[in-house]
Design a protein around this motif. Structure first.
Motif, PDB file in Angstrom:
ATOM      1  N   LEU A 130       5.117  -5.263   3.897  1.00 40.81           N
ATOM      2  CA  LEU A 130       5.387  -4.213   2.918  1.00 40.81           C
ATOM      3  C   LEU A 130       4.330  -3.115   2.892  1.00 40.81           C
ATOM      4  CD1 LEU A 130       7.229  -3.289   0.562  1.00 40.81           C
ATOM      5  CD2 LEU A 130       5.827  -4.711  -0.959  1.00 40.81           C
ATOM      6  N   LEU A 131       3.107  -3.418   3.314  1.00 41.28           N
ATOM      7  CA  LEU A 131       2.004  -2.464   3.171  1.00 41.28           C
ATOM      8  C   LEU A 131       2.325  -1.076   3.726  1.00 41.28           C
ATOM      9  CD1 LEU A 131      -0.896  -1.822   2.324  1.00 41.28           C
ATOM     10  CD2 LEU A 131      -1.658  -2.727   4.536  1.00 41.28           C
ATOM     11  N   PRO A 132       2.904  -0.929   4.918  1.00 37.54           N
ATOM     12  CA  PRO A 132       3.187   0.431   5.404  1.00 37.54           C
ATOM     13  C   PRO A 132       4.094   1.230   4.472  1.00 37.54           C
ATOM     14  CG  PRO A 132       3.272  -1.125   7.216  1.00 37.54           C
ATOM     15  CD  PRO A 132       3.178  -1.945   5.958  1.00 37.54           C
ATOM     16  N   ILE A 182      -3.602  -7.358  13.210  1.00 35.84           N
ATOM     17  CA  ILE A 182      -4.274  -6.249  12.530  1.00 35.84           C
ATOM     18  C   ILE A 182      -4.043  -4.948  13.294  1.00 35.84           C
ATOM     19  CG2 ILE A 182      -6.537  -5.310  11.902  1.00 35.84           C
ATOM     20  CD1 ILE A 182      -7.425  -8.198  11.345  1.00 35.84           C
ATOM     21  N   ALA A 183      -4.146  -5.008  14.617  1.00 33.91           N
ATOM     22  CA  ALA A 183      -3.922  -3.810  15.425  1.00 33.91           C
ATOM     23  C   ALA A 183      -2.485  -3.313  15.282  1.00 33.91           C
ATOM     24  CB  ALA A 183      -4.243  -4.108  16.890  1.00 33.91           C
ATOM     25  N   ALA A 184      -1.521  -4.237  15.243  1.00 29.41           N
ATOM     26  CA  ALA A 184      -0.121  -3.840  15.096  1.00 29.41           C
ATOM     27  C   ALA A 184       0.130  -3.230  13.718  1.00 29.41           C
ATOM     28  CB  ALA A 184       0.785  -5.050  15.317  1.00 29.41           C
ATOM     29  N   LEU A 185      -0.479  -3.812  12.689  1.00 25.43           N
ATOM     30  CA  LEU A 185      -0.336  -3.245  11.345  1.00 25.43           C
ATOM     31  C   LEU A 185      -0.970  -1.861  11.282  1.00 25.43           C
ATOM     32  CD1 LEU A 185       0.505  -3.586   8.385  1.00 25.43           C
ATOM     33  CD2 LEU A 185      -1.685  -4.742   7.978  1.00 25.43           C
ATOM     34  N   LEU A 231       0.594   1.945  10.347  1.00 24.99           N
ATOM     35  CA  LEU A 231      -0.031   2.795   9.335  1.00 24.99           C
ATOM     36  C   LEU A 231      -0.653   4.049   9.953  1.00 24.99           C
ATOM     37  CD1 LEU A 231      -1.682  -0.087   7.316  1.00 24.99           C
ATOM     38  CD2 LEU A 231      -0.042   1.541   6.360  1.00 24.99           C
ATOM     39  N   ASP A 232      -0.303   4.333  11.208  1.00 23.60           N
ATOM     40  CA  ASP A 232      -0.834   5.513  11.911  1.00 23.60           C
ATOM     41  C   ASP A 232      -2.358   5.534  11.932  1.00 23.60           C
ATOM     42  OD1 ASP A 232       1.705   6.543  12.521  1.00 23.60           O
ATOM     43  OD2 ASP A 232       1.860   7.518  10.563  1.00 23.60           O
TER      44      ASP A 232
END
Length: 260
Positions: free
Chosen positions: A125-127, A229-232, A236-237
């Motif tokens: 959900l964060l993005p 983390i890298a994918a998230l 998030l640009d």
């Protein structure tokens, strides 16, 4: 994306470093380093729990590798603690990001401790909480998401153990006959019930038996977490780790207060 060096444990956070830093990722706004001998001097720092917990997990990870030749049981204890701290660091990362880069009216959906959200849901959900425009959709079948979910499922299996029949572990004699070792899924004797997936997670190969966790399993777990983390961050640009925001711990020297 690695967030620490397994060969170099974290330094004392207030240890002296060349250039006026405080060590362990902390940096002074002023050029002058703090002097503990100076009366009344106070250093103020903004703590990053993600950085703190990740470095602790990394230190335990390193210690487990060093202890393994001497004692598998000691190494296993350190591995279990390290894995839990890696995942606690991941929770801290998402909750911190929701507050710092999320929209104020939505941040509470993820960061409200009175209504905790499962990490898998908060991660997904964060993005949407942070972006003004709808973010790219999460691919539930694309790596490292399924592997990351296996890490979370492993932790859940420890904290929600279930029935005794769901907690059985199996051991077989070692090659030299000196001890028993966790049963290799490829060597299950005929007629024994457990399927390979009952012994290990299918994608990561991590053992479901907490006593079977070893440093090489932690290598896999840490790699999955770093990839997640890298994918998230990509979703998030780059806002998640821009300027090392997620692990910075800025410090400043507060001027001494005058005596009353």
């Amino acid at each position: 994306m690695a967030h620490g060096d397994p060969g170099h444990p974290p330094t004392d956070p207030f240890g002296r470093r060349d250039g006026g830093g405080l060590g362990d990722g902390r940096a002074l706004a002023e050029a002058e380093a703090p002097d503990p001998a100076s009366p009344g001097q106070v250093v103020e720092t903004t703590v990053s729990p993600f950085h703190c917990l990740y470095q602790d997990a990394l230190w335990l990870h390193t210690q487990a590798r060093l202890r393994l030749p001497r004692s598998e049981s000691e190494a296993g204890r350190l591995c279990r603690a390290s894995l839990l701290l890696y995942l606690q660091a991941a929770e801290a990362l998402v909750h911190q990001a929701a507050v710092e880069i999320g929209r104020p009216e939505l941040a509470h959906l993820i960061a409200d401790p009175s209504r905790p959200m499962p990490l898998r849901d908060a991660w997904a959900l964060l993005p949407a909480v942070a972006a003004e425009e709808p973010p790219a959709a999460l691919d539930p079948d694309g790596p490292p998401w399924p592997q990351f979910l296996e890490l979370l499922a492993l932790r859940d299996g420890w904290t929600y153990p279930g029935l005794p029949s769901e907690r059985r572990a199996y051991y077989a004699p070692s090659a030299d006959g000196s001890s028993f070792e966790p049963l290799d899924p490829r060597a299950v004797p005929p007629g024994l019930c457990p399927s390979p997936d009952r012994l290990r997670s299918p994608r990561t190969g991590l053992p479901r038996d907490p006593y079977a966790l070893r440093p090489h399993h932690l290598d896999t777990a840490r790699g999955v977490l770093d990839q997640a983390i890298a994918a998230l961050d990509r979703r998030l640009d780059g806002a998640l780790t821009r300027d090392a925001r997620h692990r910075k711990e800025p410090c400043r020297i507060l001027p001494p207060r005058p005596l009353a």
